[in-house]
Write a protein that holds these residues in place. Structure first.
Motif, PDB file in Angstrom:
ATOM      1  N   LYS A 126       0.822  -1.198   0.000  1.00 30.53           N
ATOM      2  CA  LYS A 126       0.000   0.000   0.000  1.00 30.53           C
ATOM      3  C   LYS A 126       0.865   1.260   0.000  1.00 30.53           C
ATOM      4  N   HIS A 127       0.549   2.203  -0.895  1.00 29.45           N
ATOM      5  CA  HIS A 127       1.237   3.486  -0.909  1.00 29.45           C
ATOM      6  C   HIS A 127       0.708   4.367   0.220  1.00 29.45           C
ATOM      7  N   VAL A 128       1.626   4.880   1.030  1.00 30.51           N
ATOM      8  CA  VAL A 128       1.262   5.772   2.129  1.00 30.51           C
ATOM      9  C   VAL A 128       2.185   6.979   2.092  1.00 30.51           C
ATOM     10  N   SER A 129       1.619   8.148   2.369  1.00 27.91           N
ATOM     11  CA  SER A 129       2.389   9.386   2.400  1.00 27.91           C
ATOM     12  C   SER A 129       3.380   9.383   3.561  1.00 27.91           C
ATOM     13  N   GLU A 130       4.442  10.139   3.399  1.00 24.26           N
ATOM     14  CA  GLU A 130       5.422  10.291   4.474  1.00 24.26           C
ATOM     15  C   GLU A 130       4.836  11.021   5.680  1.00 24.26           C
ATOM     16  N   LEU A 131       3.624  11.550   5.567  1.00 21.02           N
ATOM     17  CA  LEU A 131       2.952  12.157   6.714  1.00 21.02           C
ATOM     18  C   LEU A 131       2.577  11.122   7.761  1.00 21.02           C
ATOM     19  N   PHE A 132       2.426   9.848   7.364  1.00 22.45           N
ATOM     20  CA  PHE A 132       1.963   8.806   8.274  1.00 22.45           C
ATOM     21  C   PHE A 132       2.943   7.626   8.330  1.00 22.45           C
ATOM     22  N   PRO A 133       4.170   7.839   8.800  1.00 20.33           N
ATOM     23  CA  PRO A 133       5.146   6.738   8.834  1.00 20.33           C
ATOM     24  C   PRO A 133       4.788   5.643   9.826  1.00 20.33           C
ATOM     25  N   HIS A 134       4.095   5.984  10.923  1.00 17.09           N
ATOM     26  CA  HIS A 134       3.748   4.967  11.933  1.00 17.09           C
ATOM     27  C   HIS A 134       2.531   4.147  11.508  1.00 17.09           C
ATOM     28  N   VAL A 135       1.487   4.817  11.006  1.00 18.99           N
ATOM     29  CA  VAL A 135       0.324   4.082  10.499  1.00 18.99           C
ATOM     30  C   VAL A 135       0.745   3.200   9.333  1.00 18.99           C
ATOM     31  N   ALA A 136       1.739   3.656   8.549  1.00 18.33           N
ATOM     32  CA  ALA A 136       2.238   2.865   7.414  1.00 18.33           C
ATOM     33  C   ALA A 136       2.731   1.496   7.851  1.00 18.33           C
ATOM     34  N   GLU A 137       3.210   1.387   9.086  1.00 18.25           N
ATOM     35  CA  GLU A 137       3.681   0.101   9.601  1.00 18.25           C
ATOM     36  C   GLU A 137       2.540  -0.885   9.835  1.00 18.25           C
ATOM     37  N   CYS A 138       1.307  -0.383   9.830  1.00 18.81           N
ATOM     38  CA  CYS A 138       0.141  -1.214  10.143  1.00 18.81           C
ATOM     39  C   CYS A 138      -0.730  -1.505   8.925  1.00 18.81           C
ATOM     40  N   VAL A 139      -0.252  -1.184   7.720  1.00 18.34           N
ATOM     41  CA  VAL A 139      -1.125  -1.276   6.545  1.00 18.34           C
ATOM     42  C   VAL A 139      -1.655  -2.686   6.304  1.00 18.34           C
ATOM     43  N   ASP A 140      -0.931  -3.699   6.726  1.00 22.43           N
ATOM     44  CA  ASP A 140      -1.392  -5.067   6.495  1.00 22.43           C
ATOM     45  C   ASP A 140      -2.521  -5.474   7.441  1.00 22.43           C
ATOM     46  N   ASP A 141      -2.870  -4.587   8.363  1.00 22.40           N
ATOM     47  CA  ASP A 141      -4.020  -4.812   9.245  1.00 22.40           C
ATOM     48  C   ASP A 141      -5.196  -3.902   8.884  1.00 22.40           C
ATOM     49  N   ILE A 142      -5.020  -3.104   7.842  1.00 22.08           N
ATOM     50  CA  ILE A 142      -6.011  -2.062   7.524  1.00 22.08           C
ATOM     51  C   ILE A 142      -6.698  -2.348   6.191  1.00 22.08           C
ATOM     52  N   CYS A 143      -7.992  -2.031   6.145  1.00 18.87           N
ATOM     53  CA  CYS A 143      -8.772  -2.052   4.907  1.00 18.87           C
ATOM     54  C   CYS A 143      -9.072  -0.606   4.524  1.00 18.87           C
ATOM     55  N   LEU A 303       4.387   3.832  23.565  1.00 22.02           N
ATOM     56  CA  LEU A 303       3.728   3.295  22.369  1.00 22.02           C
ATOM     57  C   LEU A 303       2.680   4.264  21.838  1.00 22.02           C
ATOM     58  N   TYR A 304       1.950   4.896  22.732  1.00 23.97           N
ATOM     59  CA  TYR A 304       0.880   5.827  22.354  1.00 23.97           C
ATOM     60  C   TYR A 304       1.373   7.266  22.195  1.00 23.97           C
ATOM     61  N   GLY A 305       2.634   7.510  22.499  1.00 24.07           N
ATOM     62  CA  GLY A 305       3.171   8.863  22.357  1.00 24.07           C
ATOM     63  C   GLY A 305       2.857   9.788  23.506  1.00 24.07           C
ATOM     64  N   LEU A 306       2.552   9.245  24.682  1.00 27.44           N
ATOM     65  CA  LEU A 306       2.235  10.097  25.822  1.00 27.44           C
ATOM     66  C   LEU A 306       3.459  10.819  26.375  1.00 27.44           C
ATOM     67  N   ASP A 307       4.647  10.378  25.974  1.00 27.83           N
ATOM     68  CA  ASP A 307       5.873  11.007  26.451  1.00 27.83           C
ATOM     69  C   ASP A 307       6.417  12.042  25.468  1.00 27.83           C
ATOM     70  N   ASP A 361      -0.542  10.336  14.194  1.00 24.67           N
ATOM     71  CA  ASP A 361       0.076   9.186  13.542  1.00 24.67           C
ATOM     72  C   ASP A 361       0.559   8.137  14.543  1.00 24.67           C
ATOM     73  N   LYS A 362       1.401   8.514  15.459  1.00 18.22           N
ATOM     74  CA  LYS A 362       1.934   7.557  16.429  1.00 18.22           C
ATOM     75  C   LYS A 362       0.854   7.015  17.370  1.00 18.22           C
ATOM     76  N   PRO A 363      -0.041   7.866  17.911  1.00 17.24           N
ATOM     77  CA  PRO A 363      -1.106   7.323  18.758  1.00 17.24           C
ATOM     78  C   PRO A 363      -1.998   6.304  18.055  1.00 17.24           C
ATOM     79  N   ILE A 364      -2.359   6.549  16.794  1.00 25.19           N
ATOM     80  CA  ILE A 364      -3.208   5.599  16.072  1.00 25.19           C
ATOM     81  C   ILE A 364      -2.463   4.289  15.857  1.00 25.19           C
ATOM     82  N   SER A 365      -1.223   4.379  15.450  1.00 23.07           N
ATOM     83  CA  SER A 365      -0.411   3.185  15.280  1.00 23.07           C
ATOM     84  C   SER A 365      -0.294   2.425  16.600  1.00 23.07           C
ATOM     85  N   GLY A 366      -0.075   3.160  17.695  1.00 19.62           N
ATOM     86  CA  GLY A 366       0.008   2.523  19.003  1.00 19.62           C
ATOM     87  C   GLY A 366      -1.269   1.810  19.378  1.00 19.62           C
TER      88      GLY A 366
END
Length: 483
Positions: A126-143, A303-307, A361-366
């Protein structure tokens, strides 16, 4: 009228067998019933509440037990995030080679290429923009639903359409419909919670129950103008009375109300108030624990970016959503509505879209990774999207903005029985119109209900002389995306 005369009249009217009781129980009592029906959230059906939670309440076996809706208020640009258009990149600055929509929010000019690079990720490629590098790691779980479309180019109407299925009438929100159809898995928490909801563009109507029973409405924690650290249920602790004393107080109130009902007959508004008191009492034992993020490990906070300053606010919302889902809340909505920026880049696209993407991006991926490792993603449906997308044509004279575009945009789903790692549907070569396997907002709603085990044609509610449903008189389940 003297005070004593008024008190005597009030006493007489409320006596057993009084004129008021006679009117309520006879044919001439229709005026009273009409008045009661005008009490909106406390209508005659208000005490009914959500249905009891049970597998037998579904129309067919459910693939998902709960929903987390990630609402990106303002309208993210599909051509700058998840809908890669090489043709747009090549033809930037040229005129759009076909007609623009007849109704537009504002005039736009020539084509504008995405300022961000796209890369392929995962086994799905899946093509993903550089705006979402963390969500891009999860593309195989996404429809990815790349062919979504709506009907309204204005924020208010489009937001209401997305949340309620209607852009011009007050209708129950999708969370309220799910809550009504399935009920809560936890009697100590609401079945529908919305964290930091926006108060603009429909406001409370986006999570209201409208004519559904009042108990089906979303319970808001904070609002978009507050930090998620402040997203709490107010007065959840009673500093003056012990739990035992509160229990005695509630028992007395309930008995007094029941005595009144025994004299006057059923009164749904009163019963609804009594039920709300009881839920508020029970919430004291569970809500503080549910929102206490100090119980989570440092690794989970990371993981969620709280820090991190940029991600902490939305990260807290995502982590709370997971904790609510673990505790049986049926529908959780979290809203990204940066009051300074939002996703509404009519100008300064290059500056502000990265700010928005960085925050979520990071919170959604987390969230996705955390749900998956806990075994919750299998039966939790995660939905991401805004009220519409953006035009591939430029708005304004600065060559740095995009207008509203309901004609074609991207939403995505993960978990809860959808096929992972796929892209469904397509927009045209430039990303303006949905053209292949089009998914209307009503279709998305029908599919969401289907995954929850509910037939959108059968989940109805009788009101004002007709049967209503979330999808009104439209909507088709997108069976091709169901695993």
């Amino acid at each position: 009228m003297k005070k004593r005369d008024f008190e005597e009249m009030h006493e007489v009217l409320n006596m057993p067998g009084s004129r008021r009781q006679m009117l309520k129980q006879s044919a001439v009592g229709f005026g009273y019933l009409a008045l009661a029906s005008m009490l909106s959230g406390e209508s005659l059906q208000a005490a009914a509440g959500p249905r009891a939670s049970s597998d037998s309440m579904t129309h067919f076996p459910a693939r998902a037990k709960r929903v987390i809706f990630l609402f990106m208020k303002g309208g993210p640009s599909q051509v700058d995030t998840f809908d890669y258009k090489p043709k747009l990149q090549a033809d930037t600055g040229k005129e759009l080679p076909f007609d623009k929509p007849r109704v537009q929010f504002a005039p736009t000019g020539n084509l504008l290429a995405s300022p961000w690079k796209f890369k392929q990720y995962g086994e799905s490629g899946k093509h993903v923009s550089e705006l979402f590098p963390h969500v891009a790691e999860c593309v195989d779980d996404i429809c990815f639903l790349n062919s979504c479309h709506g009907t309204n180019p204005a924020h208010g109407g489009a937001a209401l359409k997305l949340h309620t299925g209607s852009d011009n009438f007050v209708r129950p929100s999708m969370g309220a419909w799910v809550n009504y159809g399935l009920g809560s898995e936890n009697n100590n928490l609401p079945g529908f919670i919305t964290i930091c909801p926006t108060l603009a563009h429909g406001g409370v109507k986006n999570w209201s129950s409208a004519f559904l029973p009042a108990a089906c409405a979303g319970t808001p924690l904070g609002n978009a103008s507050l930090s998620s650290e402040e997203a709490r249920v107010q007065f959840i602790e009673n500093l003056k009375l012990s739990r035992k004393s509160q229990r005695v107080q509630l028992d007395m109130i309930r008995q007094m109300n029941q005595d009144l009902l025994n004299r006057t007959g059923p009164e749904s508004a009163l019963e609804a108030r009594t039920a709300s008191f009881e839920l508020a009492f029970r919430m004291q034992s569970e809500m503080p624990d549910a929102v206490d993020l100090t119980q989570e490990s440092a690794a989970t906070h990371h993981l969620y970016g709280l820090d991190e300053t940029e991600t902490a606010d939305f990260g807290r919302q995502c982590l709370m959503a997971r904790r609510f889902c673990e505790r049986g809340v049926r529908f959780v909505q979290i809203t990204h509505s940066n009051t300074r920026v939002q996703w509404d880049q009519h100008g300064e696209l290059r500056k502000e879209h990265p700010i928005n993407a960085k925050e979520v991006d990071k919170p959604i991926s987390g969230l996705l990774k955390d749900l998956k490792q806990r075994g919750l993603l299998e039966d939790t449906l995660v939905v991401w999207g805004g009220e519409f997308g953006r035009t591939p044509t430029v708005q304004g004279g600065g060559n740095d903005g995009r207008d509203h575009n309901p004609e074609g945009f991207t939403m995505w789903m993960a978990g809860g029985g959808v096929k992972p790692g796929i892209s469904y549907g397509a927009t045209d070569d430039y990303g303006f119109y949905a053209v292949e396997n089009k998914v209307h907002v009503h279709d998305m709603h029908a599919t969401l209900l289907h995954l929850m085990g509910l037939d959108h044609l059968k989940l109805t509610y009788r009101y004002a002389g007709r049967d209503f449903r979330l999808t009104d008189v439209a909507g088709n389940v997108v069976h091709d995306i169901i695993a």
